[in-house]
Design a protein around this motif. Structure first.
Motif, PDB file in Angstrom:
ATOM      1  N   THR A 114      -5.721   7.193  11.141  1.00 59.94           N
ATOM      2  CA  THR A 114      -5.952   5.778  10.854  1.00 59.94           C
ATOM      3  C   THR A 114      -5.096   5.337   9.675  1.00 59.94           C
ATOM      4  O   THR A 114      -4.640   6.154   8.877  1.00 59.94           O
ATOM      5  CB  THR A 114      -7.418   5.510  10.522  1.00 59.94           C
ATOM      6  OG1 THR A 114      -7.799   6.308   9.395  1.00 59.94           O
ATOM      7  CG2 THR A 114      -8.322   5.841  11.694  1.00 59.94           C
ATOM      8  N   ASN A 115      -4.930   4.022   9.566  1.00 57.37           N
ATOM      9  CA  ASN A 115      -4.193   3.446   8.449  1.00 57.37           C
ATOM     10  C   ASN A 115      -5.070   2.473   7.682  1.00 57.37           C
ATOM     11  O   ASN A 115      -5.667   1.576   8.275  1.00 57.37           O
ATOM     12  CB  ASN A 115      -2.955   2.698   8.950  1.00 57.37           C
ATOM     13  CG  ASN A 115      -2.158   2.096   7.808  1.00 57.37           C
ATOM     14  OD1 ASN A 115      -1.392   2.795   7.138  1.00 57.37           O
ATOM     15  ND2 ASN A 115      -2.341   0.809   7.564  1.00 57.37           N
ATOM     16  N   ALA A 160      -4.216   1.648  14.071  1.00 61.26           N
ATOM     17  CA  ALA A 160      -3.555   0.920  12.988  1.00 61.26           C
ATOM     18  C   ALA A 160      -3.413  -0.539  13.434  1.00 61.26           C
ATOM     19  O   ALA A 160      -4.111  -0.988  14.348  1.00 61.26           O
ATOM     20  CB  ALA A 160      -2.200   1.555  12.660  1.00 61.26           C
ATOM     21  N   TYR A 201      -0.597  -3.382   9.170  1.00 64.54           N
ATOM     22  CA  TYR A 201      -1.566  -2.363   8.743  1.00 64.54           C
ATOM     23  C   TYR A 201      -1.067  -1.007   9.249  1.00 64.54           C
ATOM     24  O   TYR A 201      -1.760  -0.297   9.962  1.00 64.54           O
ATOM     25  CB  TYR A 201      -2.957  -2.636   9.321  1.00 64.54           C
ATOM     26  CG  TYR A 201      -3.677  -3.838   8.785  1.00 64.54           C
ATOM     27  CD1 TYR A 201      -4.432  -3.756   7.617  1.00 64.54           C
ATOM     28  CD2 TYR A 201      -3.633  -5.060   9.445  1.00 64.54           C
ATOM     29  CE1 TYR A 201      -5.121  -4.861   7.137  1.00 64.54           C
ATOM     30  CE2 TYR A 201      -4.318  -6.158   8.972  1.00 64.54           C
ATOM     31  CZ  TYR A 201      -5.055  -6.056   7.809  1.00 64.54           C
ATOM     32  OH  TYR A 201      -5.740  -7.160   7.334  1.00 64.54           O
ATOM     33  N   GLY A 202       0.165  -0.686   8.903  1.00 64.48           N
ATOM     34  CA  GLY A 202       0.749   0.584   9.323  1.00 64.48           C
ATOM     35  C   GLY A 202       1.828   0.446  10.368  1.00 64.48           C
ATOM     36  O   GLY A 202       2.783   1.226  10.390  1.00 64.48           O
TER      37      GLY A 202
END
Length: 340
Positions: free
Chosen positions: A61-62, A126, A130-131
């Motif tokens: 996850t980010n 993500a 957000y990444g």
């Protein structure tokens, strides 16, 4: 992260704990997450139907909000790690300290393809900005070429108005959508449904006590920036957090999520309250001092009356902390409305 309302956190912990360890019904061969291990699931993500052939076992996850969506569903044992900048505050605070302790912190910077491969990820959760981003070379398409499926945070879905504008539904609907989709993917639908029901109840409780009509204070969300402020349009979390709390976001007409505006428009719309997003190298107190001393804002109501309220970054991006943020801001706005 920094302290939130204790009562709201307790409610959140209670709902999360109720789901942890629960037996989730599934058909076919039982996978580790509760869903059948080899049965495909099709989800609608950012307007596209995406089929996932297997239950992910090594999720990367980010950022804090996305990571805590997994934690809230009790899915830390399905995670291979997370990437999160080191400016997000104390991420080991309640309610997910134990979950953070279990999962590997892959990077304190930008999520990279190397992070994903190093973690032997079989799934990446993500979002755009957000990444994921074309400028970094990490996108759902590049992951697909590596045989790694992904899921886009619904708050970050691109809406087609420009090449980069984001947001396709109200922010809390985006939160509920992602919880529901993750529940189906990992076979924890009951846990997801319980969270969604509790979050909706918390928000409804605040809405029932919120100022109405002309009594609703106007609010400006200040994230950062001195030359141009970075703020929330209608599709970022703060917009609905503000409205459910009893306020009116002065940039609701901006059809984007997190974006920049001009100080001229802020002055013209004269917010009665400014909400500061607390994160990064510039502290909330430093941001407050800047706002109070920034000459163009000297006649703005919020500055003249020093009505500046702070919420944490994790409260304001899409995350399971959003309902607690609604409660905290709601109490403040009721006080503002009552003092007029």
């Amino acid at each position: 992260m920094r302290k939130l309302l204790a009562a709201s956190l307790c409610l959140l912990v209670t709902v999360t704990a109720t789901g942890c360890g629960a037996t989730v019904e599934s058909s076919g061969k039982a996978g580790a997450s509760g869903r059948a291990g080899t049965s495909a699931v099709t989800l609608t993500n950012c307007g596209r139907d995406v089929t996932y052939d297997e239950v992910p076992q090594r999720v990367v996850t980010n950022d804090v909000g996305i990571t805590e969506l997994m934690f809230a569903l009790g899915l830390e044992d399905r995670m291979a790690g997370f990437a999160m900048p080191d400016d997000r505050g104390d991420v080991t605070d309640l309610p997910w300290k134990a979950s953070y302790d279990k999962v590997r912190w892959l990077s304190e910077g930008q999520l990279t393809k190397e992070n994903v491969l190093d973690a032997r990820a079989d799934f990446v959760f993500a979002g755009w900005n957000y990444g994921f981003g074309e400028d970094t070379g990490l996108t759902p398409d590049t992951l697909e070429t590596l045989g790694i499926p992904s899921y886009l945070l619904t708050e970050s879905c691109r809406n087609g108005r420009t090449d980069t504008s984001r947001g396709i539904m109200p922010p809390l609907d985006a939160l509920y959508t992602d919880l529901g989709n993750l529940g189906k993917l990992f076979g924890v639908e009951k846990r997801a449904d319980a969270l969604i029901s509790e979050f909706k109840r918390q928000v409804a409780d605040v809405r029932a006590k919120a100022p109405q009509g002309a009594d609703r204070p106007t609010v400006f969300l200040y994230d950062s920036g001195e030359t141009q402020p970075f703020t929330s349009g209608r599709y970022a979390g703060p917009d609905q957090i503000i409205s459910e709390a009893g306020g009116v976001n002065i940039t609701h007409d901006v059809e984007d999520s997190w974006t920049t505006v001009g100080w001229e428009s802020v002055v013209q719309r004269d917010p009665e309250v400014i909400v500061v997003c607390d994160y990064g190298d510039v502290s909330a107190e430093q941001k407050k001092e800047f706002l109070l001393s920034h000459a163009p804002l000297r006649d703005v109501s919020a500055v003249k009356h020093r009505r500046i309220f702070t919420l944490d970054y994790a409260d304001l991006v899409e995350s399971p902390r959003n309902p607690s943020a609604v409660a905290a801001l709601g109490a403040y706005l009721r006080d503002v409305a009552g003092r007029r």
